[in-house]
Design a protein around this motif. Sequence first.
Motif, mmCIF file in Angstrom:
data_model
loop_
_atom_site.group_PDB
_atom_site.id
_atom_site.type_symbol
_atom_site.label_atom_id
_atom_site.label_comp_id
_atom_site.label_asym_id
_atom_site.label_seq_id
_atom_site.Cartn_x
_atom_site.Cartn_y
_atom_site.Cartn_z
ATOM 1 N N ALA A 1 0.819 -1.207 0.000
ATOM 2 C CA ALA A 1 0.000 0.000 0.000
ATOM 3 C C ALA A 1 0.856 1.262 0.000
ATOM 4 N N LEU A 2 1.920 1.266 0.794
ATOM 5 C CA LEU A 2 2.785 2.444 0.864
ATOM 6 C C LEU A 2 3.503 2.676 -0.462
ATOM 7 N N ALA A 3 4.003 1.594 -1.066
ATOM 8 C CA ALA A 3 4.651 1.729 -2.371
ATOM 9 C C ALA A 3 3.666 2.218 -3.419
ATOM 10 N N GLY A 4 2.437 1.709 -3.363
ATOM 11 C CA GLY A 4 1.409 2.165 -4.291
ATOM 12 C C GLY A 4 1.056 3.622 -4.093
ATOM 13 N N LEU A 5 1.049 4.082 -2.843
ATOM 14 C CA LEU A 5 0.734 5.487 -2.564
ATOM 15 C C LEU A 5 1.773 6.411 -3.180
ATOM 16 N N LEU A 6 3.047 6.074 -3.023
ATOM 17 C CA LEU A 6 4.100 6.910 -3.593
ATOM 18 C C LEU A 6 3.987 6.976 -5.116
ATOM 19 N N THR A 7 3.645 5.850 -5.725
ATOM 20 C CA THR A 7 3.465 5.835 -7.173
ATOM 21 C C THR A 7 2.222 6.622 -7.581
ATOM 22 N N GLY A 8 1.141 6.425 -6.848
ATOM 23 C CA GLY A 8 -0.117 7.082 -7.187
ATOM 24 C C GLY A 8 -0.037 8.593 -7.150
ATOM 25 N N VAL A 9 0.692 9.126 -6.173
ATOM 26 C CA VAL A 9 0.820 10.580 -6.061
ATOM 27 C C VAL A 9 1.529 11.158 -7.269
ATOM 28 N N TRP A 10 2.646 10.539 -7.654
ATOM 29 C CA TRP A 10 3.425 11.155 -8.724
ATOM 30 C C TRP A 10 2.786 10.939 -10.095
ATOM 31 N N VAL A 11 2.049 9.816 -10.251
ATOM 32 C CA VAL A 11 1.350 9.581 -11.511
ATOM 33 C C VAL A 11 0.175 10.537 -11.662
ATOM 34 N N ALA A 12 -0.594 10.704 -10.582
ATOM 35 C CA ALA A 12 -1.762 11.584 -10.649
ATOM 36 C C ALA A 12 -1.374 13.034 -10.918
ATOM 37 N N ARG A 13 -0.207 13.459 -10.451
ATOM 38 C CA ARG A 13 0.222 14.840 -10.661
ATOM 39 C C ARG A 13 1.196 14.981 -11.837
ATOM 40 N N MET A 14 1.194 14.013 -12.754
ATOM 41 C CA MET A 14 2.066 14.093 -13.919
ATOM 42 C C MET A 14 1.805 15.347 -14.754
ATOM 43 N N PRO A 15 0.537 15.744 -14.971
ATOM 44 C CA PRO A 15 0.318 17.009 -15.677
ATOM 45 C C PRO A 15 0.945 18.209 -14.958
ATOM 46 N N ALA A 16 0.921 18.192 -13.614
ATOM 47 C CA ALA A 16 1.541 19.280 -12.856
ATOM 48 C C ALA A 16 3.055 19.244 -12.993
ATOM 49 N N LEU A 17 3.629 18.036 -13.067
ATOM 50 C CA LEU A 17 5.064 17.911 -13.290
ATOM 51 C C LEU A 17 5.451 18.488 -14.645
ATOM 52 N N ALA B 1 -4.557 18.971 -6.388
ATOM 53 C CA ALA B 1 -4.764 19.703 -7.642
ATOM 54 C C ALA B 1 -5.937 20.662 -7.508
ATOM 55 N N ALA B 2 -7.026 20.180 -6.897
ATOM 56 C CA ALA B 2 -8.201 21.026 -6.703
ATOM 57 C C ALA B 2 -7.898 22.189 -5.759
ATOM 58 N N ALA B 3 -6.971 21.967 -4.802
ATOM 59 C CA ALA B 3 -6.602 23.021 -3.850
ATOM 60 C C ALA B 3 -5.566 23.977 -4.417
ATOM 61 N N THR C 1 -10.172 18.932 -17.029
ATOM 62 C CA THR C 1 -9.367 19.761 -16.132
ATOM 63 C C THR C 1 -8.312 18.884 -15.452
ATOM 64 N N GLN C 2 -7.326 19.521 -14.807
ATOM 65 C CA GLN C 2 -6.298 18.739 -14.118
ATOM 66 C C GLN C 2 -6.907 17.870 -13.019
ATOM 67 N N ALA C 3 -7.910 18.387 -12.327
ATOM 68 C CA ALA C 3 -8.540 17.615 -11.254
ATOM 69 C C ALA C 3 -9.250 16.381 -11.808
ATOM 70 N N VAL C 4 -9.992 16.552 -12.928
ATOM 71 C CA VAL C 4 -10.685 15.417 -13.543
ATOM 72 C C VAL C 4 -9.673 14.451 -14.152
ATOM 73 N N ALA C 5 -8.631 14.993 -14.780
ATOM 74 C CA ALA C 5 -7.599 14.150 -15.384
ATOM 75 C C ALA C 5 -6.904 13.290 -14.330
ATOM 76 N N ALA C 6 -6.735 13.847 -13.140
ATOM 77 C CA ALA C 6 -6.091 13.106 -12.062
ATOM 78 C C ALA C 6 -6.944 11.939 -11.574
ATOM 79 N N LEU C 7 -8.236 11.910 -11.935
ATOM 80 C CA LEU C 7 -9.115 10.824 -11.526
ATOM 81 C C LEU C 7 -8.853 9.533 -12.287
ATOM 82 N N GLY C 8 -8.234 9.626 -13.475
ATOM 83 C CA GLY C 8 -8.043 8.447 -14.306
ATOM 84 C C GLY C 8 -7.318 7.327 -13.596
#
Length: 414
Positions: free
Chosen positions: A14-30, A151-153, A233-240
């Motif tokens: 779960a922890l490894a997945g969380l670290l991956t999930g954060v950076w993947v979801a914010r790829m547009p922000a990167l 992203a929404a914040a 939007t970035q928020a909706v895109a992050a839902l994928g």
Amino acid sequence: MLFRARLGTFLTFALAGLLTGVWVARMPALAAKFGTSESEIGIVVLIWGLGAIVAMQGLRAVIARAGSRSVLRVALPLTAASYVFVALAPTYWALLMAVALFGMTFGITDIAMNAQGTVVEQAHRRPIMSGMHAGWCVGAMSGGLFGVATAAAGLGFTATVLVAAIVALPVALALGHTYLADPPAAVAADGRRRTRMPGAVYLIGVLAFIAFMAEGSIADWSGLLLHDELGATQAVAALGYPIFEFAMLIGRLTGDRLRTQLGTRRLLIASGIGTALGMTVVVLAPSAPFALAGFFLTGLVVCTVVPTTISLAGTAAPGQSAAAVAQVGAMGYGGLLLGPVVVGFLADATSLRLGVGIVVVLALLIAFGARFVPLGPGDVAVAGGTTGHAADALDAVGETAAARVGSDREPVAA
């Protein structure tokens, strides 16, 4: 003790997945932070994967000797620490160096936690690997939702990843007390340790390569497909990605039961065909809601492929589970490395829709290749305990006997 080990391994996934999930979801922000193109983001993913593969291959023997418990106690906290450098990288070139370090520590963690998963699975004497990988989905989904919230914040990539790293580090240190010791390494008749892997391990690794390639392509490009191609939007895109992982969670919670009922090969064939259908919906989607539905369907069916290959690797080389998992993991990461890069360059040459469409082809290859995947000793119990799957049981018995004969003929280390 056994319950604590199972829970600790689940939380490690779960922890490894969380670290991956954060950076993947914010790829547009990167991409926005550094003003990068799709191919340059592909290079970032490439460097991450290269770091993982180099560490996996370079330290495979160390992992086999030290055992998954010892390695995981060091690698997981280092992964959380290296995440800080990814967050604070001031330039694109500094980001590449930070991502390489993160990839190396993450790759070692990935191998060690999967090897620990096989240790716990063998202690339970029944399939539980899909349930372990459900922990990854819980973490990745949580990380993705955290990405949506940030992203929404209006928080940027740096703040989001830094907070995740600070939270992950103490948790990683605490989990080190929950792991089980690895079984003794296999030895030959003359008392020397075996170092050669059976051929079955490499066959399983090929299937893992294809499966990781498909999953990596979806994970790394879902956000940009929704944002750039479908105007979300970035928020909706992050839902994928969290929607994809949520569907994988549902599927993995029932995956071990399905494997028992259907048999390993039937399950893998069905997963490949279902993945191809789900990704066809994504590629042809006229709007973001249709694409999100396609990602959900894809996650629901592709979810069992990776844990099944890891489980098979853990039984394909008795007494060498950690080394076998490391080999299959390294081959799988080759796919994880290649898939997103291929999608990135195809997207630059044509469109992101067509680039992501390569997953359809990969899924069909999974369905085809599943017919030839070797079954391990655990599949005898799985198939033999279910009416209608005697053929799977007989296949497993024959292949296990053949693997043992082949193993007796393999040379050993000097």
